[in-house]
Design an enzyme around this catalytic site. Structure first.
Site, PDB file in Angstrom:
ATOM      1  N   ARG A   1       0.947 -31.893  21.224  1.00  0.00           N
ATOM      2  CA  ARG A   1       0.687 -31.704  22.650  1.00  0.00           C
ATOM      3  C   ARG A   1      -0.802 -31.903  22.912  1.00  0.00           C
ATOM      4  NH1 ARG A   1      -0.470 -26.525  25.692  1.00  0.00           N
ATOM      5  NH2 ARG A   1      -0.484 -27.265  27.846  1.00  0.00           N
TER       6      ARG A   1
ATOM      7  N   HIS B   1      -5.159 -30.173  32.229  1.00  0.00           N
ATOM      8  CA  HIS B   1      -5.638 -29.051  31.428  1.00  0.00           C
ATOM      9  C   HIS B   1      -7.090 -28.779  31.853  1.00  0.00           C
ATOM     10  CE1 HIS B   1      -4.668 -26.716  27.535  1.00  0.00           C
ATOM     11  NE2 HIS B   1      -5.788 -26.185  28.020  1.00  0.00           N
TER      12      HIS B   1
ATOM     13  N   GLU C   1      -1.350 -23.692  32.622  1.00  0.00           N
ATOM     14  CA  GLU C   1      -1.815 -22.351  32.999  1.00  0.00           C
ATOM     15  C   GLU C   1      -2.469 -22.275  34.379  1.00  0.00           C
ATOM     16  OE1 GLU C   1      -4.274 -20.845  29.861  1.00  0.00           O
ATOM     17  OE2 GLU C   1      -2.614 -20.734  28.443  1.00  0.00           O
TER      18      GLU C   1
ATOM     19  N   ASN D   1       2.825 -20.307  27.024  1.00  0.00           N
ATOM     20  CA  ASN D   1       1.718 -20.022  26.122  1.00  0.00           C
ATOM     21  C   ASN D   1       1.667 -18.521  25.913  1.00  0.00           C
ATOM     22  OD1 ASN D   1       1.204 -22.718  26.340  1.00  0.00           O
ATOM     23  ND2 ASN D   1      -0.714 -22.505  27.492  1.00  0.00           N
TER      24      ASN D   1
ATOM     25  N   TYR E   1      -0.201 -15.484  23.723  1.00  0.00           N
ATOM     26  CA  TYR E   1      -1.268 -15.062  22.813  1.00  0.00           C
ATOM     27  C   TYR E   1      -1.229 -13.578  22.492  1.00  0.00           C
ATOM     28  CZ  TYR E   1      -3.448 -19.599  23.216  1.00  0.00           C
ATOM     29  OH  TYR E   1      -3.692 -20.941  23.141  1.00  0.00           O
TER      30      TYR E   1
ATOM     31  N   GLU F   1       1.756 -23.000  23.357  1.00  0.00           N
ATOM     32  CA  GLU F   1       0.530 -22.550  22.686  1.00  0.00           C
ATOM     33  C   GLU F   1       0.782 -21.162  22.114  1.00  0.00           C
ATOM     34  OE1 GLU F   1      -3.150 -22.591  24.986  1.00  0.00           O
ATOM     35  OE2 GLU F   1      -2.589 -24.491  25.918  1.00  0.00           O
TER      36      GLU F   1
HETATM   37  C1  BGC Z   1      -5.745 -22.523  27.020  1.00  0.00           C
HETATM   38  C2  BGC Z   1      -6.542 -23.189  25.947  1.00  0.00           C
HETATM   39  C3  BGC Z   1      -7.487 -22.184  25.319  1.00  0.00           C
HETATM   40  C4  BGC Z   1      -6.665 -21.102  24.677  1.00  0.00           C
HETATM   41  C5  BGC Z   1      -7.469 -20.032  23.985  1.00  0.00           C
HETATM   42  C6  BGC Z   1      -5.278 -21.127  26.689  1.00  0.00           C
HETATM   43  O1  BGC Z   1      -5.545 -20.312  27.769  1.00  0.00           O
HETATM   44  O2  BGC Z   1      -4.687 -23.334  27.449  1.00  0.00           O
HETATM   45  O3  BGC Z   1      -7.200 -24.279  26.485  1.00  0.00           O
HETATM   46  O4  BGC Z   1      -8.368 -22.743  24.417  1.00  0.00           O
HETATM   47  O5  BGC Z   1      -5.869 -20.472  25.639  1.00  0.00           O
HETATM   48  O6  BGC Z   1      -8.271 -19.340  24.885  1.00  0.00           O
END
Ligand code: BGC
Length: 441
Positions: free
Chosen positions: A74, A118, A163, A288, A290, A348
């Site tokens: 991607r 992006h 995002e 995404n 995290y 992500e």
């Molecule tokens: C984004 C990336 C970023 C990653 C880590 C996401 O919010 O899509 O571009 O590097 O998180 O912060």
């Protein structure tokens, strides 16, 4: 834990974070080339002028992906390489770069997923109001159509926006990201125009008769820090703001009911007809993930009046994000429950941990990232076992890269980049991922 053979294993990047050479071959400036030249905006004054020099090293990077056994990649297309002024004449040299990249990926047996936006809006369009100008939906649809025409034969999946929440929260409300505005009244307008632009691009794509377009949202499960009414209410507000603000209009044709309370007098009345565009059916959603957000009431925090608390005993990354894999499973179940069963990709997932600037061995040991990866793959497997239609997973990121306003200080790559020499070195996490993918064959 069982993954179907068709499950897609990939890695993700974004144009401005890795390409460098922002003005090569006739490209125009983006809001990020401009923002990173503004004193005080970037850690260490870093810019994306060189980044990972992927613009020149893309062939080697594709070979790297191949050696890891990745089935998909991607990346994002820089709008101002295709249209240096945002609209008008297509720059054929800009197209050429992505053509060569897509062809190299195909030759290596890697399926490309291209993100159209992006975060790097052409600066010329920002001069015309950027995401605050309703015309941006037309500009974006024209750009998207040109990208489809030029690259659709090689690109397997398209993602419209990456995002939208970060684009507006960082770019228009708090100002830490380009274009660096901090304005309560602008944020809802920018959000709404992002959604309109997304819908218009989806409609343009339909004209091709293909079924592989979606949007990428960042979702963060919000959990209350206590059972107090104050924290429970704060959690609802934070959830509406971050997780439902973009998905509800797309799938339920209305903003979450909390939004007027969050923005007060700054919340506009949007034309009802806009929601017909916004709700244009998509073929998949990219998520995404995290971290989770342990939430408490915080009257000082714009606009959700909520902030995150640190969880004792949890591991935190270099960006101060809590490592908590079980929330990935919960999130996927919640998404299906609220928006219905549909194909989903984890577009992500990854973590910044400290790695040395230079690699002194053939492999950079990154045990915390290995732990993060393993835990999240297991959590993903649990969502599949529960029947969620997840089709693929993209680790963030293939390479250490420009972490936006943090510059080069936060390393998310599974491949180490020495920014002084551009040398790539595998981290242990890349090898673990490679072996994991191979073990499923
Ligand atoms: C984004 C990336 C970023 C990653 C880590 C996401 O919010 O899509 O571009 O590097 O998180 O912060």
């Amino acid at each position: 834990m069982t993954f179907p053979r068709s499950f897609v294993w990939g890695a993700a990047t974004a144009a401005h974070q890795i390409e460098g050479s922002p003005f090569a071959d006739g490209a125009g400036p983006s809001i990020w080339t401009r923002f990173s030249r503004t004193p005080g905006r970037m850690t260490n004054g870093d810019t994306g002028d060189v980044a990972c020099d992927h613009y020149h090293r893309y062939r080697d990077d594709v070979a790297l992906m191949k050696s890891l056994g990745l089935g998909a990649y991607r990346f994002s297309i820089s709008w101002s390489r295709l249209f240096p002024n945002g609209t008008g004449e297509l720059n054929p040299h800009g197209v050429d770069f992505y053509r060569r990249l897509v062809d190299a990926l195909r030759e290596a047996g890697i399926r490309p997923m291209a993100t159209l936006y992006h975060w790097d809006l052409p600066a010329a369009l920002d001069d015309r109001g950027g995401w605050l100008n309703r015309d941006v939906a037309d500009w974006f649809a024209d750009y998207a159509s040109a990208a489809f025409r030029a690259l659709d034969d090689g690109v397997e999946w398209w993602a419209t926006l990456n995002e939208p929440w970060v684009v507006t929260d960082g770019g228009y409300l708090h100002g830490g990201l380009a274009p660096g505005h901090s304005n309560l009244f602008e944020a809802p307008i920018a959000s709404h125009n992002l959604l309109r632009a997304h819908g218009r691009a989806v409609q343009a794509y339909r004209a091709l008769g293909k079924h592989a377009i979606g949007i990428v949202v960042n979702l963060e499960p919000k959990v209350p820090a206590s059972n107090s009414d104050a924290d429970l209410d704060a959690t609802r507000r934070a959830d509406a703001y971050m997780n439902r603000q973009y998905l509800d209009p797309m799938f339920r044709r209305a903003y979450p009911e909390e939004m007027p309370d969050l923005f007060g007098a700054a919340w506009p009345q949007f034309p009802v007809a806009d929601f017909d565009e916004i709700a244009a059916p998509v073929d998949f959603v990219g998520i995404n993930y995290y971290k989770r957000g342990m939430t408490r009431r915080d009257p000082h925090q714009w606009v959700e009046r909520a902030s995150l608390v640190r969880v004792p005993g949890s591991i935190y990354t270099e960006t101060d994000w809590e490592v908590h894999a079980p929330a990935l499973t919960d999130l996927l179940l919640w998404f299906r429950e609220r928006y219905g069963a549909m194909p989903v990709y984890i577009t992500e997932n990854g973590a910044a941990f400290y790695d040395p600037p230079a690699a002194f061995a053939d492999v950079v040991e990154d045990p915390l990232r290995v732990h993060y990866l393993r835990e999240h793959l297991a959590a993903l497997g649990r969502a599949l076992d529960a029947g969620v239609d997840v089709r693929g997973y993209f680790v963030w990121s293939l390479l250490d890269n420009l972490e936006w306003s943090h510059g080069y200080t936060k390393r998310f790559g599974i491949v180490h980049v020495d920014f002084a020499t551009q040398k790539r070195t595998m981290k242990r996490s890349a090898l673990v991922y490679r072996d994991f993918i191979a073990s499923l064959k």
